[in-house]
Each structure stands twice: as C-alpha cells, then as structure tokens.
Design a protein around this motif. Structure first.
Motif, PDB file in Angstrom:
ATOM      1  N   ASN A  20       0.251  -8.709 -11.593  1.00  0.00           N
ATOM      2  CA  ASN A  20       0.372  -7.975 -10.333  1.00  0.00           C
ATOM      3  C   ASN A  20       0.512  -8.878  -9.117  1.00  0.00           C
ATOM      4  O   ASN A  20       0.296  -8.440  -7.979  1.00  0.00           O
ATOM      5  N   ARG A  29       8.143   0.594  -4.278  1.00  0.00           N
ATOM      6  CA  ARG A  29       7.231   1.465  -5.036  1.00  0.00           C
ATOM      7  C   ARG A  29       6.350   0.642  -5.961  1.00  0.00           C
ATOM      8  O   ARG A  29       5.156   0.892  -6.086  1.00  0.00           O
ATOM      9  N   LYS A  30       6.965  -0.338  -6.611  1.00  0.00           N
ATOM     10  CA  LYS A  30       6.210  -1.208  -7.517  1.00  0.00           C
ATOM     11  C   LYS A  30       5.165  -2.007  -6.731  1.00  0.00           C
ATOM     12  O   LYS A  30       4.004  -2.101  -7.135  1.00  0.00           O
ATOM     13  N   THR A  72       2.267   0.186  -5.510  1.00  0.00           N
ATOM     14  CA  THR A  72       1.387   0.660  -6.572  1.00  0.00           C
ATOM     15  C   THR A  72       0.464  -0.431  -7.101  1.00  0.00           C
ATOM     16  O   THR A  72      -0.716  -0.185  -7.340  1.00  0.00           O
ATOM     17  N   SER A  73       0.996  -1.662  -7.271  1.00  0.00           N
ATOM     18  CA  SER A  73       0.274  -2.663  -8.048  1.00  0.00           C
ATOM     19  C   SER A  73       0.021  -4.005  -7.383  1.00  0.00           C
ATOM     20  O   SER A  73      -0.733  -4.810  -7.911  1.00  0.00           O
ATOM     21  N   ASN A  90      -1.912  -5.899  -1.581  1.00  0.00           N
ATOM     22  CA  ASN A  90      -2.230  -4.660  -0.867  1.00  0.00           C
ATOM     23  C   ASN A  90      -3.633  -4.638  -0.270  1.00  0.00           C
ATOM     24  O   ASN A  90      -3.873  -3.971   0.728  1.00  0.00           O
TER      25      ASN A  90
END
Length: 169
Positions: free
Chosen positions: A74, A130-131, A134-135, A139
């Motif tokens: 990630n 989006r990827k 999400t991961s 973040n």
C-alpha cells in the motif's frame, strides 16, 4: 471524455486535473523515519526507491527481502505506478505550498498543489485516484482541500492558427 469520444473541439487536446493536498505536517514529523519511507516507498534523504540508490532508479515492485515485499503493498509509489494500473500513465507534477497557520487548528497549512495531464481522466486519473483513496498509506497524513478538472483544447498546428480555434470550428 477521451480522445475517441470527445467533442470535435477537444480532439488532440488534453485534460488537466488539479488538486490541493494539505500535508498534516505535525503528525508526519512525529512519525519514525522508517515509517515515512515505507509510506512513500522511497528513501527520504535521496528520493531513491527503496529498491534502488538514486532518485530516478527503476522501481522494482517485485523485490522481496526475507519474505515480504521491499515496497509495501500500500505504499504510494506502488499504488500510483503504471505497472499497478494497467500501464496507464499521467503527466504529473507537484508544487509545494505554505499558507501560514490554520487559524482554527493552530497547525501549519502546507502541502502540495498537484497537477496532472492526461488524455482520458476516466481511464487514467480516476482509477488511480480510487486506488490511492482506498489503500494509500499516505492517507493518514494528507487531506484534499480542493480539486478541479479542466479541458485543454489542442494547441496551434500551423501558421496562422491560434489557441482555442477548435472552439469556433
């Protein structure tokens, strides 16, 4: 959107995605160096991928060290890589900004102004984002504060031509 389905005035043009991404500096600076490097998949002092020694070395996403992947599944560099996104590429650039202290939180308002050009945001930027959304390990340390998508018509192609002419054809 996209070169095959665009209006005639956009054929040969590009799309620009712009995003303002605030970095939560206080929590980032409090984290361990090894954690920071793991988040990006790069060495902090050189910018080199964790699988290389120089900033522009090729990233080896398959490299393992005693079992686990060298670059976390990630890590930002892995999730954004063309090899992780069906070969899709975007022409991107980040510019650092600092807007002083946030009056509400007392924390530094600083981060990255991100711009990216591509032929088709639906095939390129949107799936990659989006990827990441999400991961991405990053973040925990960022907050998006503004975004925009802009159509950039084709440039001039011949003597006597002018930018934006396709809008009037």
């Amino acid at each position: 959107v996209g070169q095959e389905t665009d209006q005639a005035w956009m054929r040969g043009g590009s799309y620009l995605v712009a995003r303002r991404i605030r970095m939560l500096i206080e929590s980032w600076d409090a984290d361990y160096l090894a954690d920071q490097e793991n988040v990006f998949g790069r060495a902090k002092d050189t910018g080199a991928p964790l699988t290389g020694t120089k900033e522009f070395d090729t990233v080896d996403l398959a490299a393992k060290k005693a079992g686990p992947l060298v670059i976390d599944a990630n890590a930002h560099i892995r999730l954004a890589a063309p090899a992780s996104n069906g070969g899709q590429k975007i022409l991107r650039r980040g510019y650092s900004y600092t807007d002083g202290i946030d009056a509400t939180t007392g924390q530094l308002d600083a981060g990255l102004f991100f711009i990216a050009f591509q032929k088709d945001p639906r095939r390129q930027f949107v799936p990659i984002q989006r990827k990441l959304g999400t991961s991405d390990l990053l973040n925990e340390y960022i907050k998006h504060t503004g975004s925009g998508l802009f159509a950039v018509p084709p440039g001039v192609s011949a003597a006597g031509d002018w930018f934006g002419r396709s809008l009037f054809d």
